[in-house]
Design a protein around this motif. Sequence first.
Motif, PDB file in Angstrom:
ATOM      1  N   UNK A  79      67.251  25.626  34.414  1.00 18.63           N
ATOM      2  CA  UNK A  79      67.558  25.840  32.992  1.00 18.63           C
ATOM      3  C   UNK A  79      67.150  24.638  32.154  1.00 18.63           C
ATOM      4  N   UNK A  80      67.374  23.419  32.680  1.00 19.17           N
ATOM      5  CA  UNK A  80      66.966  22.205  31.956  1.00 19.17           C
ATOM      6  C   UNK A  80      65.469  22.126  31.764  1.00 19.17           C
ATOM      7  N   UNK A  81      64.725  22.523  32.789  1.00 17.67           N
ATOM      8  CA  UNK A  81      63.254  22.512  32.687  1.00 17.67           C
ATOM      9  C   UNK A  81      62.795  23.487  31.615  1.00 17.67           C
ATOM     10  N   UNK A  82      63.405  24.670  31.562  1.00 18.57           N
ATOM     11  CA  UNK A  82      63.011  25.670  30.561  1.00 18.57           C
ATOM     12  C   UNK A  82      63.388  25.212  29.149  1.00 18.57           C
ATOM     13  N   UNK A  83      64.543  24.555  28.993  1.00 22.13           N
ATOM     14  CA  UNK A  83      64.945  24.053  27.673  1.00 22.13           C
ATOM     15  C   UNK A  83      63.917  23.056  27.151  1.00 22.13           C
ATOM     16  N   UNK A  84      63.473  22.158  28.032  1.00 23.78           N
ATOM     17  CA  UNK A  84      62.507  21.139  27.631  1.00 23.78           C
ATOM     18  C   UNK A  84      61.126  21.748  27.420  1.00 23.78           C
ATOM     19  N   UNK A  85      60.705  22.625  28.342  1.00 29.84           N
ATOM     20  CA  UNK A  85      59.360  23.198  28.266  1.00 29.84           C
ATOM     21  C   UNK A  85      59.195  24.097  27.041  1.00 29.84           C
ATOM     22  N   UNK A  86      60.212  24.904  26.734  1.00 34.39           N
ATOM     23  CA  UNK A  86      60.126  25.836  25.605  1.00 34.39           C
ATOM     24  C   UNK A  86      60.568  25.203  24.289  1.00 34.39           C
ATOM     25  N   UNK A  87      61.051  23.933  24.351  1.00 32.13           N
ATOM     26  CA  UNK A  87      61.481  23.203  23.155  1.00 32.13           C
ATOM     27  C   UNK A  87      62.458  24.023  22.316  1.00 32.13           C
ATOM     28  N   UNK A  88      63.466  24.577  23.000  1.00 32.60           N
ATOM     29  CA  UNK A  88      64.517  25.323  22.303  1.00 32.60           C
ATOM     30  C   UNK A  88      65.217  24.419  21.307  1.00 32.60           C
ATOM     31  N   UNK A  89      65.479  23.201  21.720  1.00 33.92           N
ATOM     32  CA  UNK A  89      65.960  22.160  20.810  1.00 33.92           C
ATOM     33  C   UNK A  89      65.542  20.829  21.399  1.00 33.92           C
ATOM     34  N   UNK A  90      65.593  19.799  20.562  1.00 36.33           N
ATOM     35  CA  UNK A  90      65.169  18.469  20.986  1.00 36.33           C
ATOM     36  C   UNK A  90      66.275  17.471  20.671  1.00 36.33           C
TER      37      UNK A  90
END
Length: 334
Positions: free
Chosen positions: A175-186
């Motif tokens: 889930x952390x990888x997807x959050x960073x890869x998809x730039x859901x938030x920064x």
Amino acid sequence: MAEHQQAKITKEDIERLEKTKNSIAEEKEKLSPGTIITRVIAGIVAIVYFVILLFGKYFMDPKSVFLSSLDPFSGAKNPNNIIRVVSLCILTLTISFVLRFFIKRMVNNKKITKKIGVAVIELLGNTVKYVAILVLIFLILGALGVNTTELLAGLGILSLILGLGVTSLIEDIVAGIFIIAEQIFDVNDIVVIDGFRGTVVSIGIRSTKFADIGGDILTMRNSSIGSVVNLTDRMSCAALTIPIAPTESLEHVEDVINNYFNPSEIRESCDKMQADPIYLGLCEITKKGVQMLLFIAGCNEADKYDVERALYHAIKTTFDEHNIELGAPGLEEE
């Protein structure tokens, strides 16, 4: 009521209140003389090492045990293990330090962070650190004669066995990888998650930290983060409901607003206001007849409460100048 007042405290207010505390913390964070001396010695050792590694063949015997053991690329069959291990430690840690130094500089570059995000850069820095440690361990074991190929195969089987027992950890990492890869938030974005409004402090592989306006930290497992509203990607809105006494004529109040409420001057007086404030009209009438008027003004989400204060001041000043009585919806209802 106390909760509502706390919500109106801005980040700048918290910083003013904690100014003394921060100055004390900065004093504590200053490097001690011992730490400075250690870093200077480490730097000198690294410089001497690379000088000998690159130019030692010009003033030393290239076939000597010391130089062949010091150079990890010499291909020496029987190097001195102690010298080789020290050499590998200095080489690996120096390369890791240099890479992480430049990665940290990237965080301060707004052009780079705007394109790839702060979280990706911080993740890259942490990856370099942990990879360097793992590489160093295997290099040292290889220098000591351990068969690293068989060791890697054994670790692969062990990882598979452990993976079956740490499913939740794997879910958090994915889930952390997807959050960073998809730039859901920064990092530094303002978001709303399950009713919690806060600023993203850090995005880790396993968990993410959010700070509310009062500085309280919420840590959430990445796999637990559901629906997210990112308030930083668009212009936000400061919305006010102003209570007018039942005895006041709505027609008279709106005539004062149209003729004496100057949106352009208000926006110019508040540099954080991005658009002229707008009067939207009557939005509610309470049981006791208090008339609720709605005003809005465009701004960044981080400046929302500062803009609300400026708008409150402008409205109250205008109404006082024309003797418009405000209502008290809370007391009326009680």
